[in-house]
Enzyme design. Structure first.
Site: not given
Ligand code: 8GP
Length: 723
Positions: A272, A458-459, A464, A566, A570
């Site tokens: 991810h 978002k975070r 970002k 995501t 939305k």
């Molecule tokens: C997130 C991505 O940043 C985001 O782009 C994506 O939509 C989402 O995953 C679902 O796939 N990734 C994370 O939150 C992530 O990688 N977190 C862990 C590594 C700590």
């Protein structure tokens, strides 16, 4: 169950509004951001599409912290979500499993068979709690199983009677610590022993549970890989691989080769993120100390992998692919070696992992790599969150889109239809009005519902680029101060998001946003034209209220860094137009809606490395671009009475690293161009509403139903309950 209106009416008779009842239930803060939310959306689709599936997680007592803005900066308060959240949970005491950690192991060879003896280890109990996720249109139910940790030992009555309360309660307290709190870091790792024990606790309980069910059904594990699919959601559950090996070898007596075949054939891994600081690694000594048997198995997996590399003349790949390297256990490498399928979460991201972070692995196992673009629970994010819009869509095209989101494409028949476009605009306005009243009622924040709503929720993270958005707002602000009489469409920039308490730079950005909000509010020249709002404690509840009211969706990460995103999906589904970079799933949104229905800007991902190698220099942009210079100088001089010279330095000189590491200044000019273009387009309401309609019509692809069908067919080989 389509009974909401019945309940709503019944409650009304007793003088209650159903929405007030909903407000009483807290969000289960069991995740950090997009990754956890994605899993929640997928459970909805799994149930609705009638797939037999269980999601496993921990029953954290304290979820992600509650964010409070104190003196314009983030403060973290505990989130005890269980006070109202556990009404949906069923404790299943008959399915407790036991997990060993610590101590050491002794290997006993008995008639050529290895027996593992655990010495001085601590045994914990994993108690399951189930939440049923009902399918939307059928009788399908998915399960979310949450494990709570507790001590195995019976309560130490002897110590208690002696008055030694400390000893009496120590074991329980230590065990309960495991599922006490969720670690709040996102896109960054936090290497703590407790976190490692959380990870092992989760995978050991879950795998024992899966295997136990399988034995109950089939009486053997010989057909395990044909009947079970285990998906590793990023690397946090990577220990599932050696744990599966441990169970097959030590408990069920399989040979190494058979156990390995079963493990690889049943496991799949989704990556991810490409951010190197987020790729988990653990100190070898820590793993050895906490999980001695698991470490032995990891060592053996690595020994065999390394041997194959040498035999095939691929030694040069060792530094990138070895699981054990420089005293660390590299979890992503463990996942790739131990899984038959590896996927990214958008087309671009899946290409990037093959070309960069997992390049050597791609050479070794090209067939393992694939893509599944993320999706969202459209029934929650459209039908649930935006009843006005979904009601209107139903009037136009019927309600088949509820089951199959691809039906939304029928909306393209209404492009250019003035009646439909006016109705869309009216819905958006009503949603904006609702959000403004909600904010006033719940947090005393006044928002002008007649301004344009521009959102980045978002975070908070450097990649970002909330900072890039802030630079733009400062530019607009200074522009209005220069020419207060200029015709300017009133705009409200809304931010929301949490950051880990230890992420200093992100906290400074939250501070900057809030200070900017104050300065603009206090300035007579600007307050009617421009506003900045920071939503406190952004979470799913708030997202469901604000996304239907959004007009511009800011998706402005540095190209190549956002795996998918995501919220971009939305927003689009709710008719907001994307102002974004060509990154993550934005690329596919662009493909679907066409360049004329999106505002894109910025460097392309393939050019980022090229520009760095050519010596990208933020400081020369500062000297050569008078707008950039003015904004940076303003940061130094002060915003809302505080100097942000540290951020100015970060952008132009660098703080302990390169200047402007996420190329905010590089993309600034083009961002402004795209913003101005969006601004001009907005003045033409008909055109804007047409674009908005096209975005809704093309959003069907981003339904989680589509993603789940792809996982089920191409990765899990999974059949529906009722064929
Ligand atoms: C997130 C991505 O940043 C985001 O782009 C994506 O939509 C989402 O995953 C679902 O796939 N990734 C994370 O939150 C992530 O990688 N977190 C862990 C590594 C700590």
């Amino acid at each position: 169950m389509s009974l909401e209106s019945v309940f709503s009416e019944a409650l009304k008779e007793y003088g209650f509004d159903i929405n007030d009842i909903y407000e009483l239930e807290s969000d289960p803060g069991l995740g950090n951001g997009g990754l956890g939310r994605l899993a929640a959306c997928y459970l909805d689709s799994l149930a609705t599409l009638d797939y037999p599936a269980t999601g496993f997680t921990l029953r954290y007592e304290y979820g992600l912290f509650r964010q409070k803005i104190v003196d314009n900066t983030q403060a973290e308060l505990p989130d005890f979500w269980l006070d109202s959240g556990d009404v949906w949970m069923m404790q299943r005491s008959e399915q407790i499993f036991y997990i060993n950690m610590g101590g050491h192991v002794r290997e006993n060879w008995n008639n050529g068979k290895l027996e593992i003896e655990y010495i001085d280890s601590t045994t914990f109990e994993a108690v399951p709690y189930d939440i049923m996720i009902s399918g939307a249109i059928n009788e399908g139910v998915a399960l979310l199983r949450l494990w709570r940790a507790t001590a195995n030992a019976k309560f130490d009555m002897n110590s208690f009677s002696r008055g030694d309360y400390d000893t009496a309660t120590r074991a329980t307290a230590a065990a309960e610590l495991i599922t006490k709190v969720l670690y709040p870091t996102d896109s960054h790792i936090q290497g703590k022993q407790l976190r490692l024990s959380q990870q092992y606790f989760l995978v050991s309980a879950s795998l024992q549970n899966i295997i136990n069910n399988h034995i109950n059904n089939f009486g053997t594990l010989d057909n395990f890989e044909k009947k079970a699919a285990i998906h590793i959601n990023d690397t946090h559950p990577a220990l599932a691989i050696p744990e599966m090996m441990r169970l097959l070898l030590d408990v069920y007596g399989y040979s190494w080769d058979d156990a390995w075949k079963k493990t690889v054939a049943s496991m799949a891994y989704t990556n991810h993120t490409v951010l190197s600081e987020a790729l988990e690694t653990w100190d070898i000594e820590l793993v050895k100390g906490l999980l001695p048997r698991i470490y032995m198995i990891i060592e053996e997996i690595n020994r065999r992998f390394t041997k194959t590399l040498e035999e095939t003349g691929n030694q040069s790949m060792l530094p990138n692919t070895s699981i054990l390297w420089h005293n660390r256990v590299k979890m992503a490498n463990l996942c790739i070696i131990g899984c038959h399928s590896i996927n990214g979460v958008s087309k671009l991201h899946s290409e990037i992992i093959k070309d960069s972070i997992f390049k050597d692995f791609y050479c070794l196992y090209p067939k393992r790599f694939t893509n599944v673009t993320n999706g969202i629970a459209h029934r929650r994010w459209l039908n649930g969150a935006n009843p006005r819009l979904s009601g209107f869509i139903t009037e136009l095209i019927g309600n088949n889109f509820y089951v199959d989101a691809s039906n939304l494409s029928k909306l393209t028949n209404y492009v250019g239809n003035n009646g439909v476009l006016d109705a869309l605009a009216k819905i958006k306005q009503e949603n904006k009005n609702d959000f403004a009243s909600y904010m006033q009622k719940n947090s005393d924040v006044i928002i002008n519902p007649n301004s344009r709503f521009d959102l980045q929720v978002k975070r908070i993270h450097e990649y970002k680029r909330q900072l890039l958005n802030v630079l733009k707002i400062i530019h607009l602000y200074l522009g209005i101060c220069d020419s207060p009489n200029l015709n300017f469409t009133p705009q409200t920039f809304i931010f929301g998001g949490k950051t880990a308490e230890s992420y200093y730079h992100a906290k400074r950005i939250i501070n900057l946003i809030n200070n900017l909000s104050d300065e603009i509010k206090d300035d007579k020249r600007t307050r009617d034209k421009l506003a900045v709002v920071f939503l406190e404690n952004y979470n799913v509840t708030l997202a469901e209220r604000i996304i239907p009211a959004a007009e511009i969706s800011e998706q402005i990460s540095l190209a190549g860094k956002e795996a998918s995103g995501t919220s971009n999906m939305k927003f689009m589904l709710n008719g907001a137009l994307t102002l974004g970079t060509v990154d993550g799933a934005n690329v596919e949104i662009l493909e679907k809606v066409g360049a004329e229905n999106m505002f894109t800007f910025g460097i392309r991902s393939e050019d980022v490395a090229v520009e760095w190698s050519r010596g990208y220099s933020a400081s020369s942009l500062y000297s050569s671009d008078k707008y950039i210079k003015r904004i940076i100088d303003k940061l130094r001089d002060g915003i809302g009475g505080t100097s942000f010279s540290d951020i100015a330095t970060y952008l132009t000189v660098g703080i302990g690293g390169v200047a402007d590491p996420y190329m905010c200044l590089r993309d600034f000019k083009d961002y402004l161009r795209a913003h101005n273009y969006a601004d001009q387009t907005y003045k033409d309401a008909r055109k804007w509403n047409d674009m908005s309609l096209i975005n809704i019509a093309k959003a069907g692809f981003f339904s989680a139903d589509r993603s789940i069908e792809e996982y089920a067919k191409s990765i899990w080989n999974l059949e529906k309950y009722h064929k």
